[in-house]
Design a protein around this motif. Structure first.
Motif: not given
Length: 379
Positions: A178-202
């Motif tokens: 397939a054409a390359p695309a980012f894999r979306e974030g998933m429940a249970g996978i930390s942002f450090a292991d898979r970054a996802f669009d729209g995350f806000i570091d609080a």
């Protein structure tokens, strides 16, 4: 097994061999089906044509007779592919004036030395599950011209059914292309292991109350397929651009780490700035050289105390912090709870995180400012 990548046609041929106790092939028909991890619709994924050398033209309209030489799609299968020669002696110029089959002279001895029957392609759709697929032939029917036939213009030839028919199958190992695309974030996978669009570091931004010296300084991105630099070549830091909404220069990607060209970690020369930072990938897949599409960016926000990630620091964030510390907060739809509520960045959620959040709210302790009421309008 043969191999294929999704979205890229692969060529194949179907050969036949006929014993020599006859005067050659008169008619052939076969069905095609595909089995594997996914259901593949051969009616759209496969093409079948007569050989380009013209050796089977007498089996297809208008010289021969076929309902559809390439077969008829039924469900996910293709049925009754093939055709027949004009062994019935049809003359288009004579009653009943049928337009086909129209060959005046048929071809004799077809198949005695092996015969190319079909040339075809298969294209596995993008998104097809990787694995082994089996293309099978079944219900093969064949007639041969009886031995000792007398050739003639629009002659009628006696035929006989092939009494022993042997068919086979071929395994195809399919890799997703397939054409390359980012894999979306998933429940249970930390942002450090898979970054996802729209995350806000609080989480907190400083250790001394003056310098913004805490935050994200490396980003791990996971692609849906293996990727490389545009135009080919190994991935490098220059394949990723970083921009930000805050003033000043954006962080630079100083190094890139990957073991499989799918999960890529970008090492930055400093932590992300307050506000929003956008990372843009300029890559292509390794199997077909297809460039990543328009959705080639991930934007990350940095707004201390905005634990509910709605772009605003407000009293509701305090309620969410209390729930997280008491263990009553629901698991997030993307990432893990620590991504949002581990205010002191020590890897655990505890009572001290609630204190650190209050310091951010009031601008005390190690907070660089009062974060109460602050907005993030770049997401």
């Amino acid at each position: 097994p043969s191999s294929a990548t999704t979205g890229v046609p692969i060529d194949f041929t179907i050969m036949g061999d006929l014993t020599d106790d006859n005067d050659g092939l008169a008619f052939i028909s076969m069905d095609f089906s595909m089995s594997g991890p996914d259901a593949i619709n051969l009616g759209t994924a496969m093409t079948l044509t007569t050989p380009t050398d013209g050796s089977m033209d007498n089996f297809a309209q208008p010289l021969g007779y076929d309902a559809n030489y390439g077969g008829t799609p039924v469900g996910n299968d293709v049925l009754q592919a093939g055709g027949a020669q004009n062994t019935i002696g049809n003359n288009p110029a004579a009653d009943p004036f049928l337009a086909f089959p129209s060959a005046e002279n048929i071809s004799l001895n077809v198949g005695h030395d092996g015969q190319l029957i079909f040339e075809g392609t298969i294209t596995f759709p993008e998104g097809t599950t990787e694995g082994t697929y089996t293309l099978s032939i079944s219900n093969l029917l064949a007639n041969a011209i009886s031995q000792g036939a007398t050739p003639g213009a629009f002659a009628i030839y006696p035929v006989e059914a092939a009494d022993t028919v042997i068919v086979g199958s071929v395994d195809i190992d399919v890799a997703d292309c397939a054409a390359p695309a980012f894999r979306e974030g998933m429940a249970g996978i930390s942002f450090a292991d898979r970054a996802f669009d729209g995350f806000i570091d609080a989480r907190r931004e400083s250790t001394n109350g003056t310098d913004v010296n805490l935050g994200i300084d490396e980003v791990t991105i996971e692609f849906n397929v293996e990727v490389q630099s545009l135009g080919g070549g190994a991935l490098s830091a220059s394949d990723f651009a970083v921009s930000q909404t805050a003033g000043g220069a954006a962080p630079n990607v100083t190094a890139l780490v990957t073991e499989d060209n799918t999960t890529v970690t970008l090492i930055l020369d400093r932590t992300l700035s307050l506000g929003c930072t956008t990372i843009t990938a300029n890559v292509e897949n390794t199997c077909a050289g297809t460039a990543i599409g328009a959705n080639n960016t991930i934007t990350i926000g940095f707004l201390p105390a905005d634990v509910d990630n709605n772009g605003r620091v407000q009293p509701l964030d305090l309620l969410r912090m209390r729930q997280a510390v008491s263990g009553t907060i629901a698991a997030p739809g993307q990432g893990v709870i620590e991504d949002y509520y581990d205010i002191d960045r020590n890897g655990n959620i505890q009572a001290l995180d609630l204190l650190r959040w209050r310091q951010l709210w009031f601008g005390s302790g190690t907070a660089t400012q009062v974060w109460q009421g602050e907005l993030l309008d770049c997401l």
